[in-house]
Design a protein around this motif. Structure first.
Motif, mmCIF file in Angstrom:
data_model
loop_
_atom_site.group_PDB
_atom_site.id
_atom_site.type_symbol
_atom_site.label_atom_id
_atom_site.label_comp_id
_atom_site.label_asym_id
_atom_site.label_seq_id
_atom_site.Cartn_x
_atom_site.Cartn_y
_atom_site.Cartn_z
ATOM 1 N N ARG A 1 -50.020 102.549 -43.440
ATOM 2 C CA ARG A 1 -51.058 101.932 -44.073
ATOM 3 C C ARG A 1 -51.472 102.750 -45.073
ATOM 4 N N GLU B 1 -65.305 100.615 -41.478
ATOM 5 C CA GLU B 1 -64.838 101.918 -41.919
ATOM 6 C C GLU B 1 -63.610 101.871 -42.594
ATOM 7 N N ILE B 2 -62.565 101.103 -41.835
ATOM 8 C CA ILE B 2 -61.146 101.265 -42.361
ATOM 9 C C ILE B 2 -61.341 100.495 -43.970
ATOM 10 N N MET B 3 -62.053 99.322 -43.896
ATOM 11 C CA MET B 3 -62.346 98.582 -45.215
ATOM 12 C C MET B 3 -62.499 99.582 -46.243
ATOM 13 N N ARG B 4 -63.730 100.516 -45.940
ATOM 14 C CA ARG B 4 -64.270 101.212 -46.925
ATOM 15 C C ARG B 4 -63.025 102.240 -47.323
ATOM 16 N N TYR C 1 -65.030 102.644 -54.312
ATOM 17 C CA TYR C 1 -63.756 102.051 -53.934
ATOM 18 C C TYR C 1 -62.651 101.899 -54.881
ATOM 19 N N PHE D 1 -53.626 94.620 -43.482
ATOM 20 C CA PHE D 1 -55.088 94.867 -43.736
ATOM 21 C C PHE D 1 -55.498 95.533 -44.873
ATOM 22 N N ARG E 1 -60.647 105.146 -53.833
ATOM 23 C CA ARG E 1 -60.090 105.024 -52.588
ATOM 24 C C ARG E 1 -58.709 104.267 -52.837
ATOM 25 N N SER F 1 -65.580 99.823 -36.894
ATOM 26 C CA SER F 1 -64.159 100.390 -37.242
ATOM 27 C C SER F 1 -63.494 99.708 -38.181
ATOM 28 N N GLU F 2 -63.713 98.395 -38.049
ATOM 29 C CA GLU F 2 -63.085 97.494 -39.168
ATOM 30 C C GLU F 2 -63.875 97.986 -40.547
ATOM 31 N N CYS G 1 -57.494 93.344 -47.941
ATOM 32 C CA CYS G 1 -58.781 93.769 -48.317
ATOM 33 C C CYS G 1 -59.277 94.009 -49.784
ATOM 34 N N LYS H 1 -57.308 105.519 -36.161
ATOM 35 C CA LYS H 1 -58.425 104.369 -36.740
ATOM 36 C C LYS H 1 -57.560 103.231 -37.065
ATOM 37 N N LEU H 2 -56.958 102.897 -35.947
ATOM 38 C CA LEU H 2 -56.014 101.338 -36.293
ATOM 39 C C LEU H 2 -57.010 100.390 -35.465
ATOM 40 N N LEU H 3 -56.781 99.141 -35.886
ATOM 41 C CA LEU H 3 -57.486 97.946 -35.327
ATOM 42 C C LEU H 3 -56.672 97.497 -34.108
#
Lengths: 233, 305
Positions: free
Chosen positions: A152, B212-215, A77, A104, A80, B209-210, A108, A91-93
């Motif tokens: 993002r 995955e995005i967090m990662r 992480y 977001f 990243r 998916s959430e 995080c 890959k949007l929520l």
């Protein structure tokens, strides 16, 4: 200044498929690079190795002095956080607004709300979506969704932006808009951008460095290259 | 120093976010959460019943055991010295907890107080017809029989008796009840842990998916996993509320009924305070721990980072 250094890198998947073979590549800070090649040529594997979704089987991948392959799962992480990643499928929520989707990424990381707000607004301004912060992804066009995704990716000021076919799902006109956004980011923020793509037109028009992969081997590496250089693809 | 502080503040913010997310998730997957909560509720109600039964059975058995004594009568013509010797011999048996000598004179006084008739009879007799005795208590109800047998073997002993037969039967029945409830409770707890684990598994899938995005944006593994563990914890806590209420009121009512009724006068339940408090805390602990273990299992198994 050298930023990414890939040395004699091999990647063989568990099922025996050799995706990358003896790849050596140097990328300088602030460069804009296209990675092109047919399906199965190793583009995606190369991209995945950069954000340490895959580890090289042999050789080293270094980003800003960090040997990415040696990173433990627990500490990935940290890498990243210094990267921005843009995908073909956004890959949007869907249940979060544009603003929340971008925020977001910072939430995080445990950032404060008052710290997050100006950064998100700035990032959305960069991609030209400042007036849509309250919309939901479902209400946006494909191009707009991809801009949200780019916002993002850049909101935390990454040194490196990795794009995996960001225009793959978009029409030529929208793609052009996206490329303008990316070029702006590259010029104004000095972000190094690596973009895997299939889009001939974009590559030919942008006149940037082009890396061509063929069966996992580095076939060509042109400064100000174009798709024409590799007609076979 | 400043950096350390900032780091800690961030960690707290991530913790807060995890708790908020776990609440959100419980309500978002409401039907699934309700299923887990209900299962926890049912299990904990049974656990509560089991705790109440086994604690009270234990309590009653203890009461009985405390009252259980062997009454040893010496032969009529035993001298004081021999009595002393018998007392010492009994004391030497390792399972014996206490020996109290009760002379025939004491018996006479006690019996005289029982009734007028007895009083007159005993007054009338010149010689005390009663026997010198010892009241022997043992450490464990199960030792009653062997100790009584051992005493019978001694010299100058007329008899050594305890509530033969009945006492042993009751104690063995109580033992069976306790074992059965314990096994049942453990089985139920395991089932509930699996169910919660399953709920968390589905939450993990629904939030793929959430995750995955967090990662991809660089969330640490802990901050990705934490909300799920909290969610299990929360499900466990929510599931233990109803059982605790039922247990408290149920026990109070039962206690009231039993202590006021004449037919149950031989049974004396554990007094409600602090028993219901301890049981409530136990239920809450079991609920939350089972929830947390269940979700930890799901996270370990299904959340590949």
């Amino acid at each position: 200044m050298r930023f990414i250094e890939i040395k004699n890198c091999y990647k063989v998947y568990k099922n025996g498929v050799a995706a990358i073979a003896d790849l050596t590549l140097n990328i300088n800070k602030g460069e804009f690079i296209f990675v092109i090649g047919a399906s199965g040529s190793g583009k995606s594997t190369l991209i995945k190795m950069l954000y340490r979704e895959e580890k090289p089987t042999k050789g080293t991948v270094e980003i800003g002095g960090i040997n990415v392959g040696k990173l433990r799962n627990r500490t990935v992480y940290k890498l990243r956080r210094k990267l921005g990643i843009v995908f073909q499928d956004f890959k949007l929520l869907p249940k979060l607004t544009v603003y929340e989707n971008v925020a977001f990424a910072l939430e995080c990381l445990g950032m404060k709300g008052s710290e997050i707000r100006p950064k998100v607004i700035k990032a959305l301004d960069h991609v030209g979506l400042k007036d849509k912060i309250r919309s939901f992804p479902g209400e946006l066009s494909g191009g707009e969704q991809q801009r949200v995704c780019i916002a993002r990716a850049i909101v935390n000021n990454p040194k490196l932006l990795i794009c995996d076919e960001p225009t793959g799902n978009l029409d030529p006109k929208t793609s052009k808009g996206i490329m303008e956004v990316l070029e702006n980011i590259n010029k104004e923020l000095g972000t190094t951008i690596i973009m895997a793509t299939h889009d001939k037109e974009i590559v030919n028009r942008m006149k940037k460095r082009v890396i061509v992969l063929e069966d996992g081997l580095l076939a060509e590496d042109h400064e100000k290259g174009s798709y024409k250089a590799s007609e076979s693809i | 120093m400043r950096k350390e502080v900032i780091k800690r503040v961030k960690a707290f913010r991530i913790l807060g976010r995890s708790i908020r997310d776990s609440f959100k998730s419980v309500f978002r997957n409401f039907s699934l959460s309700i299923a887990s909560i209900l299962c926890t509720t049912i299990t904990l109600i049974l656990v509560a019943i089991a705790i109440v039964i086994s604690a009270n059975v234990n309590h009653i058995t203890k009461d009985m055991e405390e009252e259980l004594t062997i009454v040893v009568y010496a032969n009529a013509d035993t001298s004081d010295e021999q009595l002393k010797q018998i007392e010492n011999e009994i004391k030497e048996i390792s399972e014996v907890a206490s020996v109290v000598a009760k002379s025939k004179e004491e018996w006479r006084l006690e019996m005289k107080s029982y009734s007028e008739t007895l009083n007159t009879t005993l007054e009338y007799l010149e010689e005390n017809p009663l026997l010198d005795s010892f009241i022997v208590t043992v450490n464990d109800a199960e030792d009653l029989r062997p100790v009584a047998l051992e005493i019978r073997e001694m010299n100058n002993i007329e008899s050594a008796n305890y509530g033969e037969g009945m006492v042993e039967d009751i104690i063995s029945v109580f033992d069976i009840i306790q074992t059965v409830t314990l096994v049942m409770v453990i089985a139920l707890i395991v089932v509930t842990a699996f169910l919660i684990s399953n709920t968390i598994k589905l939450t993990i899938f629904s939030r793929r998916s959430e995750i995955e995005i967090m990662r991809l944006v660089g969330s640490s593994n802990t901050s990705i996993k934490l909300p799920f563990v909290f969610e299990g914890f929360l499900l466990g806590i929510l599931g233990s509320i109803i059982p605790i209420i039922i247990m408290i009121y149920g026990y109070l009512i039962m206690y009231e009924q039993i202590s006021n009724s004449s037919s149950f006068s031989i049974i004396e339940l554990i007094s409600p305070m602090p028993f219901i408090l301890i049981t409530s805390i136990t239920l809450l602990l079991i609920g939350s721990l089972v929830g947390m273990f269940g979700s930890a299992r799901a996270v370990r198994k299904y959340l590949k980072i």
